[in-house]
Design a protein around this motif. Structure first.
Motif, PDB file in Angstrom:
ATOM      1  N   GLY A  13       0.805  -1.215   0.000  1.00 61.79           N
ATOM      2  CA  GLY A  13       0.000   0.000   0.000  1.00 61.79           C
ATOM      3  C   GLY A  13       0.840   1.267   0.000  1.00 61.79           C
ATOM      4  O   GLY A  13       2.043   1.246  -0.241  1.00 61.79           O
ATOM      5  N   ARG A  30      -0.628   8.394   7.702  1.00 62.01           N
ATOM      6  CA  ARG A  30      -1.780   7.753   7.064  1.00 62.01           C
ATOM      7  C   ARG A  30      -1.267   6.562   6.277  1.00 62.01           C
ATOM      8  O   ARG A  30      -0.170   6.589   5.734  1.00 62.01           O
ATOM      9  CB  ARG A  30      -2.496   8.680   6.092  1.00 62.01           C
ATOM     10  N   SER A  34      -2.706   3.631   3.313  1.00 65.74           N
ATOM     11  CA  SER A  34      -3.708   3.039   2.433  1.00 65.74           C
ATOM     12  C   SER A  34      -3.244   1.620   2.171  1.00 65.74           C
ATOM     13  O   SER A  34      -2.130   1.405   1.703  1.00 65.74           O
ATOM     14  CB  SER A  34      -3.788   3.805   1.112  1.00 65.74           C
ATOM     15  N   ARG A  35      -4.056   0.667   2.481  1.00 67.15           N
ATOM     16  CA  ARG A  35      -3.675  -0.744   2.301  1.00 67.15           C
ATOM     17  C   ARG A  35      -3.817  -1.188   0.847  1.00 67.15           C
ATOM     18  O   ARG A  35      -3.478  -2.303   0.502  1.00 67.15           O
ATOM     19  CB  ARG A  35      -4.524  -1.636   3.191  1.00 67.15           C
ATOM     20  N   GLU A  36      -4.312  -0.305  -0.013  1.00 64.97           N
ATOM     21  CA  GLU A  36      -4.471  -0.649  -1.433  1.00 64.97           C
ATOM     22  C   GLU A  36      -3.188  -0.311  -2.185  1.00 64.97           C
ATOM     23  O   GLU A  36      -2.791   0.850  -2.270  1.00 64.97           O
ATOM     24  CB  GLU A  36      -5.628   0.145  -2.040  1.00 64.97           C
ATOM     25  N   MET A  91      -5.014  11.993   1.579  1.00 64.83           N
ATOM     26  CA  MET A  91      -4.210  11.697   2.764  1.00 64.83           C
ATOM     27  C   MET A  91      -3.379  12.911   3.160  1.00 64.83           C
ATOM     28  O   MET A  91      -3.324  13.283   4.341  1.00 64.83           O
ATOM     29  CB  MET A  91      -3.291  10.502   2.487  1.00 64.83           C
ATOM     30  N   GLN A 151      -4.867   8.448  -4.307  1.00 69.05           N
ATOM     31  CA  GLN A 151      -4.779   8.012  -2.920  1.00 69.05           C
ATOM     32  C   GLN A 151      -4.068   9.049  -2.047  1.00 69.05           C
ATOM     33  O   GLN A 151      -4.447   9.279  -0.897  1.00 69.05           O
ATOM     34  CB  GLN A 151      -4.000   6.688  -2.824  1.00 69.05           C
TER      35      GLN A 151
END
Length: 145
Positions: free
Chosen positions: A14, A47, A49-51, A72, A68
């Motif tokens: 991510g 922050r 994002s696991r994507e 953030m 993304q």
């Protein structure tokens, strides 16, 4: 007004982003439980994002990364009190081999949206940073109106 930095790392697990500030005496510190840029230095907010950022024919997709990253970064600026970003540093797994589009498009996009001096660091560069001055503005760190 508080000037800070944005550090970004993109990899298979991510996207990670940190907003921080450099204060008197350098080093790392923290201003209370929520961060806050009032006199603090070092990382003030994070922050994740696991994507993973998508890749395509030209490598890492800069549009997906920006999609993304911008929310953030803006949330982090608001949360920490950083009103201006003087430096943006980006590191990405595969940047040296998968970064054609990223190297071509990301510095200009980051400078337009966030300002500052953009530094790109490919993991395979042995620690070298590629400075890219793509604009002279500073981050307004405000949500788009």
């Amino acid at each position: 007004m508080s000037t800070g930095f944005l550090a970004v790392d993109s990899g298979g697990s991510g996207l990670r982003a940190v907003v921080g500030a450099v204060g008197p005496g350098g080093g790392h510190g923290h201003d209370g439980p929520g961060g806050g840029a009032g006199g603090g230095h070092g990382p003030l907010g994070r922050r994740v994002s696991r994507e993973p950022v998508r890749t395509g024919a030209r490598g890492i997709d800069p549009g997906h990364l920006m999609g993304q990253l911008l929310p953030m970064a803006r949330e982090l600026c608001a949360e920490t009190g950083v009103t201006e970003l003087g430096t943006v540093v980006v590191g990405a797994a595969g940047l040296a081999t998968l970064g054609d589009a990223l190297r071509a498009e990301l510095p200009g996009a980051l400078a337009r949206e966030l300002g500052g001096v953009v530094w790109i660091r490919p993991a395979a560069a042995g620690g070298a940073l590629w400075p890219t001055r793509a604009g002279s503005g500073a981050c307004s760190c405000k949500a788009e109106e």
